[in-house]
Write an enzyme that holds these catalytic residues in place. Structure first.
Site, PDB file in Angstrom:
ATOM      1  N   TYR A 166       0.933  -1.076   0.053  1.00  0.00           N
ATOM      2  CA  TYR A 166      -0.152   0.030  -0.198  1.00  0.00           C
ATOM      3  C   TYR A 166       0.739   1.217   0.009  1.00  0.00           C
ATOM      4  O   TYR A 166       1.711   1.304   1.073  1.00  0.00           O
ATOM      5  CB  TYR A 166      -0.835  -0.002   1.168  1.00  0.00           C
ATOM      6  CG  TYR A 166      -1.686   1.299   1.639  1.00  0.00           C
ATOM      7  CD1 TYR A 166      -1.978   2.202   0.482  1.00  0.00           C
ATOM      8  CD2 TYR A 166      -2.536   1.147   2.932  1.00  0.00           C
ATOM      9  CE1 TYR A 166      -2.912   3.093   0.976  1.00  0.00           C
ATOM     10  CE2 TYR A 166      -3.207   2.505   3.120  1.00  0.00           C
ATOM     11  CZ  TYR A 166      -3.508   3.329   2.217  1.00  0.00           C
ATOM     12  OH  TYR A 166      -3.989   4.694   2.369  1.00  0.00           O
ATOM     13  N   LYS A 221      -1.580  -1.251  -3.953  1.00  0.00           N
ATOM     14  CA  LYS A 221      -2.624  -0.122  -3.782  1.00  0.00           C
ATOM     15  C   LYS A 221      -1.872   1.087  -4.055  1.00  0.00           C
ATOM     16  O   LYS A 221      -0.941   1.414  -3.239  1.00  0.00           O
ATOM     17  CB  LYS A 221      -3.487  -0.067  -2.451  1.00  0.00           C
ATOM     18  CG  LYS A 221      -4.219   1.194  -2.033  1.00  0.00           C
ATOM     19  CD  LYS A 221      -4.915   1.066  -0.644  1.00  0.00           C
ATOM     20  CE  LYS A 221      -5.809   2.192  -0.296  1.00  0.00           C
ATOM     21  NZ  LYS A 221      -5.816   3.447  -0.957  1.00  0.00           N
TER      22      LYS A 221
END
Lengths: 305, 305, 305, 305
Positions: free
Chosen positions: A144, A174
Site C-alpha cells: 500500500y 494499492k
C-alpha cells in the site's frame, strides 16, 4: 502454500471508516449496517479495512484486531474480498496483525511503509514488507503506497521487481500517488495474477486509462454507485460520459479541499450521506464542524441528485 | 482586438531546444534544419519556443529575441503554430518580449509564473499575467504552469476563472503538473476556443483521458511520430495500443531519470537521435557525459526500432 | 497535584539507544552497563528513553514498557532524571504508556506529535498533548518537537502559550528543529519552572546563545564529555573554545551525513565507541555496514583523541 | 590582479530596497536621501544593493545598472562598502552586470545561484560562479546563498572548498540559511581575508555565536541601530542583553510573519519607519494593505520606543 490465484481483485474496493462512539471508543455495532449500506446502496463488493481512511494509525493493536474480526464476520458471504491493512510503524505490531488476519479469515492483507523512520532504499522497504508478509504466508499480500501521508517516495516499480522471490504471496499494489510514470511501469510489469489498484479517487479515470485493474478509495463509501457508472462507461469506451462523472467527483472534492478536507471531514460526509453513525475521528484529527458538514452534504446532493 | 478564434491549438506541439555552439553562443544556423527535421521526421506542426526546454531562463532578453525571430522565420508556412514563451522573472522583460513577439509574427505567446518571488495568491498571478498579455493584446495568450520548476502551486483552475475579463486574448493553458484534479477542473471549465494542453510527456495518456486538447513537450522533438500513433490509437479507442506506446515512452524516460535526466541530457539525446548539432546546455546545466549519451541513444533504439 | 518545581532539567540529557540482540529482540541486559557507561565515561546525569534515538516508533507498546521499567530501575539513584517518551501515533497507546510511566517511577514524560495524521492546527496538537498528559497528571510533561521526522510545522510557541491551563503538569520542550525564531520566542516566553531544551546536537552552541536551559540528543551518548566542556566554555564566556568544540562535533557529523547517517549508523557508532553491544537497528532501518562503521570510528578518534 | 585584502567586510550591511514610483518605475531620486537615512539614523556603513530585498529578479538588466550606478555614486565616501548583487537566472546577464559593476566603482559583487534551473552539484554551481566572477576579476566576489528562495540546497562548505583556485577574487559568503552545521563548517574553513556574513536577521545572535564576521539583511534598514547594540552586547559578552534585543526583533518579525510578511510588506514598513517614499513592490509581489502597514508600524513602535 501460496495463496490461490483465482481471486484477483478488480473493480471498486471501499476503504472503510472506523466507527467510534461519542466517547471516542470503537463502535462495533455500526459495522453490520455499514456492510448492508455498502452492498445495497453503493454496490460495493470489496473492502479495505483499517487503512488510512479507517484511522488505523490512531488505533491500538487491540482495537485493530476487534475491528478486523467484526468486518470479516459481517462481510462474510456478502463481500468478495475483505483486505485487512496490517501496516504499522512497528514491524512487530504489523506481524502480530498479519498473523491475526490469517486466523480470522481475511481474504488478504496489505501493508504501508513505516513513515516515522522512512526506508531509505527500495531494498529496506522490501525487507520490511517481506517480514510482514511472511507472518501470514497463506494470505494474498498487497503493498500500500501513499506518499502524501508517508513521505516515502521509493518508486513502486522498484519495490515490486522480482518481489515474488521475496514474497511468494505478493498479489498487488494499492497505488495512492500521482506519479503515473511509476504507475504505468507497474501496470506494464504486473503479473496476470496481480492487481494494480489505483487509490486517488479524484483522478481514477487517469488510472484506468493507464491500465488499473481496480480502485481502492474512501469516497467509494458514498459515491461507489456513481463511480461504477464511470467504470462501465470507460469499459464501453464512452470517455465523454466517464469524464462527465469524473468531473462531478472532482467538483465535490475540490469544493471540500478548499474548505478543509481531511479524514475527519470525510467521515462526517459519509455519516451524513449514509445515515450511519460513524462518530467523530480520533485526535489529532478534529471533528468536522456542523457548518462544514452541512455545506458538503448540500454540495453532494446538488451534484449527484 | 482579440485574437481570432479559428486557430485552436490541438495535437502535438514540440517545445524546442535552443541550439548553442561550442562556445555556448546561440547558434541560429541550426534552426532551419531543425524545422525540417520536426516537420519531415516527426510530423510536428506546432512549436513552443524559448520555454523550459529552450533554456529561456538562461538566455538574455536579446538572445530570446533573435531566437524567436529565427524560429518564426523558418517555421513560416511550415508549422501551424509558433508559440513564443515570453515569461521571465521580471515583468518588464516579459512585456518587452511580448511586444517583440507581436512584431515578428508569432502565432501566440505564453508566460510562466515568476518563481523567485512566487505569487502568493491566484490574484497576484492573474495580475502579473494580465500585465504581460496586455503588452501584446492581439496575440493569443497561454498560461504556462510547471510547478516542479517554479514551486508555484496556485491551482490553475483559480487562475483561469473568468480570466477573459482580465485577459481578452486568453486562449489556454500548458499544464505541466501532475495534479489531475486541477487539470480535470480546467478541462471542464475550458471554453470552446481555448486549448488545454498537457505537458507531462510521461503520462500524456492520462491527460488525454481527462480531456486534453493536445500536448506540449520536449520529447516530441524526437518521439513525436510515436506519440502521434498513441494519440491516434486513443482517438480510435484502442486503449491497449495507446498504453503500449505510452509504456515504451515511460520505459525510456524512467531509464533516463534513474541515470540523471535533465534539460542538458535531454538536449544531447535530441542531438543524437536527430543528427542536429544542438550543442551543450548553458550553465548551471552541465553537458551530458558521452557515456550517458551513448546509453540513452542505445536505449532509445532498443525501444523504438 | 501538579509535579514539583524543584527538579528543573538542565545540562545534558542523553537520548538513549534501544539495545537489541542478534535476533532483533529487546536486550535488557545491556541497560545496566549502559547506565554505568553514561555516568562514568560521559558524565551524563539525565536520560530520555524510548525517543527517536531509541527507535520507539519501531517498538511495540509492550516492548516500550519493559524498556522503560529497566531504564528506571537501573538509573535509580544514578541519574537525576529519567524522562520516558510516551508519544505514539495512537492517543490510546500514548495514554497507556503515560500511565505506565507514572507507575514505574519515571521522573517525567514527553510526547511527540502524531505524524501520520498530522495535527492541522496548534489547537489540535494541544488537545492531543492534553489527553496524553492527563493520563499521568503527577509527572512533569514535555512536548517533543522534531519536524524533520514528523513533518509537523506548528510553531512551538503557539503550542506552549497558556499551556498550563490545559496541562498543569507542563514543564518544558525538547526543541529539535532549526527555526531559532520560534525557539527564541519559546525561551522568551518560558516560565521559570520550565526547561527549554535544544535537540540539534550539531548546532547546540546556537541554542545556548539563544538561551537554552539544556540539551537532549543522541550524540551525548558518546560525546557527552566533550559537549560538557563546550557548555562550560560557553558559561564562562569563552566562545572561542566553545566554538572549537562545536566545530569538531560538526566535523564528525558532517562526515557521517555525507556517508549516510541515520539512527542505525548512529547506534553502531555508539556501540563502537562505548564497547556496549547495542545490536542492529530494527527494520526499516538497516544495519550499518562494517566499512562505514570503521570509517566513522576512525574519524571519531582522529577528531577527539 | 586579485582584489586587495584590506577591506574585509564586518558589522552590519543593509540589503537595500529598490525605490519605485507610483507607476512602478525605478525612482532614483530617493537613493540620496536613503543613504542619508542609513548613515545618519541607523549607523549603517555597508550596503548590499540589487539583492533579494532590492527585488533584483523583478528588474530588467538596464534597471539594475542605473540603480547600481546611483547607489555607488550616492554612497561614495559615506559607506565603507557597496556590494552590488549581479546574480541572475542567466549567466550572460550576470556577467554583463559584473562587468558593469567594475566600471562604476562597486566595492564588491555577489551572486546567487540560478534557481529556475538548479545546479545539481556543487561542481555545477562553482562553475557558474566562476564564470560570473571572472567577468570582474578585480572585484571581491561573494557567494550569496538563500535556499528558502532558490530551493538550492548545495552545502555552502562544498561550494567554498579550494574556491580561490577557481575564483581568485573570492572573499566570502552571505549565508542566508538555517543550517548552522553548514554555516559552522564554513566559519571554521574561512580564510582570514574572507567574510562569512549571516543573513537570517531573526536569528543573527545564533550566527554570531557560531562565528559570523558580520551580517547582511533587510531589517537593518530600519533596525540597524538596535542590532548594532545587540552586536556590541555580544562582543562584550553580555549575552543576556544581546538576547533581549534579539527577542524584540523576533517579536516584530513573528508578528509580521503571522500577518503575511514578504518583501512588499517589508518595503512598506521601511517606508513608514524611515519616511522615505519607496513605493510599492513590483508584481508578482502585491502592495501592502494600509491596515497591515499600520499594524506593523504600531508594533514596531510599541517594541522599540
Amino acid at each position: 502454500m501460496a495463496p490461490g490465484d483465482d481471486r484477483k481483485v478488480t473493480g471498486l474496493v471501499a476503504a472503510t471508516f472506523t466507527p467510534l462512539d461519542a466517547q471516542g471508543e470503537v463502535n462495533l455495532s455500526v459495522i453490520g449496517p455499514y456492510v448492508d449500506y455498502l452492498t445495497e446502496k453503493q454496490g460495493i463488493k470489496g473492502i479495505f479495512v483499517n487503512g488510512t481512511t479507517g484511522e488505523s494509525m490512531s488505533l491500538s493493536v487491540a482495537e485493530r484486531k476487534v475491528l478486523a474480526e467484526e468486518w470479516c464476520l459481517r462481510a462474510k458471504g456478502r463481500m468478495d474480498y475483505v483486505i485487512v491493512h496490517v501496516g504499522c510503524m512497528s514491524l512487530k505490531d504489523s506481524q502480530d496483525l498479519a498473523r491475526h488476519a490469517a486466523k480470522i479469515g481475511a481474504d488478504g492483507i496489505a501493508a504501508i511503509s513505516p513513515s516515522f523512520f522512512k526506508p531509505k532504499t527500495a531494498e529496506a522497504l522490501r525487507r520490511f514488507l517481506q517480514e510482514v508478509a511472511s507472518a501470514a504466508p497463506t494470505l494474498p499480500f498487497y503493498y500500500y503506497q501513499i506518499p502524501s501521508f508517508t513521505g516515502v517516495n521509493v518508486p513502486v516499480k522498484d519495490v515490486i521487481e522480482d518481489i515474488e522471490k521475496l514474497i511468494p504471496s505478493f498479489r498487488g499494489v494499492k497505488f495512492s500517488g500521482g506519479d503515473l510514470l511509476d504507475f504505468g511501469q507497474c501496470v506494464g510489469y504486473s503479473q496476470p495474477h496481480w492487481s494494480v489498484l489505483y487509490g486517488m479517487d479524484e483522478q481514477l479515470l487517469a488510472g484506468l486509462a493507464m491500465g488499473a485493474n481496480g480502485a481502492v478509495g474512501s469516497t467509494y463509501n458514498y459515491m461507489g454507485c456513481y463511480v461504477d457508472e464511470m467504470i462501465s462507461a470507460f469499459e464501453t469506451k464512452d470517455l465523454v460520459k466517464a469524464r462527465t462523472i469524473q468531473f462531478k467527483i472532482q467538483e465535490l472534492l475540490n469544493y471540500a479541499i478548499k474548505l478543509g478536507f481531511d479524514t475527519g471531514v470525510n467521515k462526517q460526509l459519509m455519516s451524513d450521506v449514509s445515515g450511519l453513525h460513524l462518530g467523530p475521528p480520533r485526535l489529532p484529527l478534529m471533528p468536522c464542524s456542523p457548518d462544514l458538514a452541512q455545506l458538503l452534504l448540500q454540495k453532494y446532493h446538488s451534484i449527484f441528485d
